[in-house]
Design a protein around this motif. Structure first.
Motif, PDB file in Angstrom:
ATOM      1  N   VAL A 149       0.871  -1.179   0.000  1.00  0.00           N
ATOM      2  CA  VAL A 149       0.000   0.000   0.000  1.00  0.00           C
ATOM      3  C   VAL A 149       0.903   1.223   0.000  1.00  0.00           C
ATOM      4  O   VAL A 149       1.782   1.355   0.861  1.00  0.00           O
ATOM      5  CB  VAL A 149      -0.928   0.026   1.232  1.00  0.00           C
ATOM      6  CG1 VAL A 149      -1.795   1.281   1.208  1.00  0.00           C
ATOM      7  CG2 VAL A 149      -1.785  -1.228   1.290  1.00  0.00           C
ATOM      8  N   SER A 150       0.699   2.102  -0.971  1.00  0.00           N
ATOM      9  CA  SER A 150       1.490   3.321  -1.092  1.00  0.00           C
ATOM     10  C   SER A 150       0.550   4.513  -1.020  1.00  0.00           C
ATOM     11  O   SER A 150      -0.362   4.642  -1.839  1.00  0.00           O
ATOM     12  CB  SER A 150       2.250   3.311  -2.425  1.00  0.00           C
ATOM     13  OG  SER A 150       2.931   4.522  -2.621  1.00  0.00           O
ATOM     14  N   ILE A 151       0.785   5.392  -0.051  1.00  0.00           N
ATOM     15  CA  ILE A 151      -0.099   6.533   0.180  1.00  0.00           C
ATOM     16  C   ILE A 151       0.633   7.825  -0.192  1.00  0.00           C
ATOM     17  O   ILE A 151       1.644   8.182   0.430  1.00  0.00           O
ATOM     18  CB  ILE A 151      -0.568   6.576   1.649  1.00  0.00           C
ATOM     19  CG1 ILE A 151      -1.415   5.332   1.947  1.00  0.00           C
ATOM     20  CG2 ILE A 151      -1.332   7.855   1.944  1.00  0.00           C
ATOM     21  CD1 ILE A 151      -1.855   5.200   3.392  1.00  0.00           C
ATOM     22  N   ASN A 152       0.127   8.480  -1.215  1.00  0.00           N
ATOM     23  CA  ASN A 152       0.675   9.763  -1.655  1.00  0.00           C
ATOM     24  C   ASN A 152       0.017  10.865  -0.835  1.00  0.00           C
ATOM     25  O   ASN A 152      -1.191  11.102  -0.948  1.00  0.00           O
ATOM     26  CB  ASN A 152       0.408   9.962  -3.144  1.00  0.00           C
ATOM     27  CG  ASN A 152       1.009  11.249  -3.679  1.00  0.00           C
ATOM     28  OD1 ASN A 152       1.573  12.049  -2.929  1.00  0.00           O
ATOM     29  ND2 ASN A 152       0.887  11.454  -4.981  1.00  0.00           N
ATOM     30  N   ALA A 165     -13.666   9.127  -2.702  1.00  0.00           N
ATOM     31  CA  ALA A 165     -14.113   7.733  -2.756  1.00  0.00           C
ATOM     32  C   ALA A 165     -13.202   6.875  -3.621  1.00  0.00           C
ATOM     33  O   ALA A 165     -12.916   5.720  -3.285  1.00  0.00           O
ATOM     34  CB  ALA A 165     -15.550   7.675  -3.263  1.00  0.00           C
ATOM     35  N   ALA A 166     -12.729   7.414  -4.739  1.00  0.00           N
ATOM     36  CA  ALA A 166     -11.876   6.632  -5.640  1.00  0.00           C
ATOM     37  C   ALA A 166     -10.545   6.291  -4.984  1.00  0.00           C
ATOM     38  O   ALA A 166     -10.045   5.160  -5.094  1.00  0.00           O
ATOM     39  CB  ALA A 166     -11.648   7.405  -6.938  1.00  0.00           C
ATOM     40  N   THR A 167      -9.958   7.269  -4.275  1.00  0.00           N
ATOM     41  CA  THR A 167      -8.685   7.020  -3.586  1.00  0.00           C
ATOM     42  C   THR A 167      -8.878   6.016  -2.466  1.00  0.00           C
ATOM     43  O   THR A 167      -8.042   5.116  -2.270  1.00  0.00           O
ATOM     44  CB  THR A 167      -8.118   8.341  -3.030  1.00  0.00           C
ATOM     45  OG1 THR A 167      -7.916   9.257  -4.108  1.00  0.00           O
ATOM     46  CG2 THR A 167      -6.803   8.109  -2.311  1.00  0.00           C
ATOM     47  N   GLU A 168      -9.965   6.144  -1.716  1.00  0.00           N
ATOM     48  CA  GLU A 168     -10.245   5.207  -0.631  1.00  0.00           C
ATOM     49  C   GLU A 168     -10.425   3.788  -1.170  1.00  0.00           C
ATOM     50  O   GLU A 168      -9.901   2.821  -0.601  1.00  0.00           O
ATOM     51  CB  GLU A 168     -11.500   5.638   0.138  1.00  0.00           C
ATOM     52  CG  GLU A 168     -11.791   4.771   1.336  1.00  0.00           C
ATOM     53  CD  GLU A 168     -12.951   5.296   2.156  1.00  0.00           C
ATOM     54  OE1 GLU A 168     -13.160   4.779   3.266  1.00  0.00           O
ATOM     55  OE2 GLU A 168     -13.650   6.213   1.687  1.00  0.00           O
ATOM     56  N   GLU A 169     -11.143   3.667  -2.293  1.00  0.00           N
ATOM     57  CA  GLU A 169     -11.347   2.346  -2.891  1.00  0.00           C
ATOM     58  C   GLU A 169     -10.016   1.745  -3.349  1.00  0.00           C
ATOM     59  O   GLU A 169      -9.757   0.539  -3.162  1.00  0.00           O
ATOM     60  CB  GLU A 169     -12.306   2.447  -4.075  1.00  0.00           C
ATOM     61  CG  GLU A 169     -12.589   1.110  -4.739  1.00  0.00           C
ATOM     62  CD  GLU A 169     -13.507   1.240  -5.949  1.00  0.00           C
ATOM     63  OE1 GLU A 169     -13.771   0.198  -6.580  1.00  0.00           O
ATOM     64  OE2 GLU A 169     -13.944   2.366  -6.255  1.00  0.00           O
ATOM     65  N   HIS A 170      -9.158   2.573  -3.930  1.00  0.00           N
ATOM     66  CA  HIS A 170      -7.842   2.104  -4.379  1.00  0.00           C
ATOM     67  C   HIS A 170      -7.012   1.616  -3.195  1.00  0.00           C
ATOM     68  O   HIS A 170      -6.391   0.544  -3.262  1.00  0.00           O
ATOM     69  CB  HIS A 170      -7.114   3.236  -5.106  1.00  0.00           C
ATOM     70  CG  HIS A 170      -5.711   2.890  -5.490  1.00  0.00           C
ATOM     71  ND1 HIS A 170      -5.409   2.057  -6.542  1.00  0.00           N
ATOM     72  CD2 HIS A 170      -4.522   3.247  -4.929  1.00  0.00           C
ATOM     73  CE1 HIS A 170      -4.088   1.913  -6.622  1.00  0.00           C
ATOM     74  NE2 HIS A 170      -3.539   2.626  -5.656  1.00  0.00           N
ATOM     75  N   ALA A 175      -4.790  -2.853   0.083  1.00  0.00           N
ATOM     76  CA  ALA A 175      -4.642  -3.510   1.386  1.00  0.00           C
ATOM     77  C   ALA A 175      -5.144  -4.943   1.320  1.00  0.00           C
ATOM     78  O   ALA A 175      -4.541  -5.854   1.912  1.00  0.00           O
ATOM     79  CB  ALA A 175      -5.405  -2.725   2.453  1.00  0.00           C
ATOM     80  N   SER A 176      -6.231  -5.173   0.600  1.00  0.00           N
ATOM     81  CA  SER A 176      -6.784  -6.518   0.476  1.00  0.00           C
ATOM     82  C   SER A 176      -5.823  -7.462  -0.242  1.00  0.00           C
ATOM     83  O   SER A 176      -5.600  -8.601   0.182  1.00  0.00           O
ATOM     84  CB  SER A 176      -8.125  -6.457  -0.257  1.00  0.00           C
ATOM     85  OG  SER A 176      -8.676  -7.745  -0.402  1.00  0.00           O
ATOM     86  N   VAL A 177      -5.226  -6.980  -1.334  1.00  0.00           N
ATOM     87  CA  VAL A 177      -4.253  -7.795  -2.070  1.00  0.00           C
ATOM     88  C   VAL A 177      -3.044  -8.091  -1.193  1.00  0.00           C
ATOM     89  O   VAL A 177      -2.547  -9.224  -1.140  1.00  0.00           O
ATOM     90  CB  VAL A 177      -3.830  -7.091  -3.373  1.00  0.00           C
ATOM     91  CG1 VAL A 177      -2.665  -7.829  -4.038  1.00  0.00           C
ATOM     92  CG2 VAL A 177      -5.009  -7.003  -4.334  1.00  0.00           C
ATOM     93  N   LEU A 178      -2.548  -7.076  -0.495  1.00  0.00           N
ATOM     94  CA  LEU A 178      -1.411  -7.271   0.408  1.00  0.00           C
ATOM     95  C   LEU A 178      -1.720  -8.363   1.429  1.00  0.00           C
ATOM     96  O   LEU A 178      -0.905  -9.266   1.658  1.00  0.00           O
ATOM     97  CB  LEU A 178      -1.080  -5.953   1.114  1.00  0.00           C
ATOM     98  CG  LEU A 178       0.100  -5.922   2.094  1.00  0.00           C
ATOM     99  CD1 LEU A 178       0.590  -4.490   2.263  1.00  0.00           C
ATOM    100  CD2 LEU A 178      -0.247  -6.494   3.457  1.00  0.00           C
ATOM    101  N   LEU A 179      -2.890  -8.296   2.047  1.00  0.00           N
ATOM    102  CA  LEU A 179      -3.244  -9.269   3.085  1.00  0.00           C
ATOM    103  C   LEU A 179      -3.413 -10.669   2.509  1.00  0.00           C
ATOM    104  O   LEU A 179      -3.028 -11.660   3.150  1.00  0.00           O
ATOM    105  CB  LEU A 179      -4.517  -8.811   3.797  1.00  0.00           C
ATOM    106  CG  LEU A 179      -4.335  -7.585   4.690  1.00  0.00           C
ATOM    107  CD1 LEU A 179      -5.692  -7.005   5.091  1.00  0.00           C
ATOM    108  CD2 LEU A 179      -3.514  -7.947   5.935  1.00  0.00           C
TER     109      LEU A 179
END
Length: 200
Positions: A149-152, A165-170, A175-179
């Protein structure tokens, strides 16, 4: 070659994941980002998540001749965990000195375990810090995950978690893929440690 005994764990037991907050600066964002991530990880019944906040440890300013109690406590947390998520900012295109100091207190305890990254920074989203950490954790015989997860921080307002909403969904999808990947690698490496000692 030396054989390392990394212990055993029942296949059905939840994977023990330590989320390490790598920054100790006043006014840091790492604790808020870690809480956001832990909220998502805690929804999964295949993971047992704990938070290891480096700000809670009174580490010595210089590396001492003998291990101090906080150093031993941190190393014990690393030893207990079967997988790690490192929450790191990017400072001057690298990761914090506080994180490197803590990582160096353990060695065998890191081995044959997966490490994932949640990074944050301006513009790069902390990815320069992650690239530096990959080299460190490779030296410690871990498996670092490709996805993170990379947060700009340029995408955020005054609150790092107050985004559109788009950034939150991304972020949630990342996070889901990481987990998912962390769970796969964590269980695969648990089984590997159980099947045969690691040569290190």
């Amino acid at each position: 070659m030396r054989q390392c005994d990394n212990g055993e764990e029942g296949d059905a037991a939840p994977l023990r994941v330590a989320v390490i907050i790598g920054s100790t600066r006043e006014g840091r964002l790492g604790d808020a980002i870690a809480r956001w991530f832990v909220e998502r990880a805690a929804k999964r019944d295949d993971l047992a998540v704990s938070v290891v906040d480096l700000a809670d440890f009174d580490f010595p300013a210089r590396y001492p001749d003998r291990v101090t109690e906080p150093m031993a406590e941190f190393t014990a947390e690393v030893d207990r965990a079967e997988a790690f998520v490192v929450v790191t900012p990017e400072y001057n295109r690298s990761f914090p000195a506080s994180l490197k100091q803590a990582v160096d207190y353990a060695y065998d305890e890191w081995q044959t375990k997966p490490v994932a990254f949640v990074s944050y920074g301006h513009g790069s989203g902390g990815l320069y810090a992650v690239e530096g950490l990959r080299s460190v954790f490779t030296e410690l015989h871990t498996v670092t995950l490709r996805n993170g997860v990379s947060i700009n921080l340029f995408d955020c307002g005054d609150d790092v978690l107050d985004v559109d909403a788009a950034t939150e969904e991304h972020r949630d999808r990342a996070a889901s893929v990481l987990l998912d990947q962390l769970g796969w690698w964590g269980l695969a490496l648990r089984e590997a440690r159980k099947a045969r000692p690691y040569i290190c």
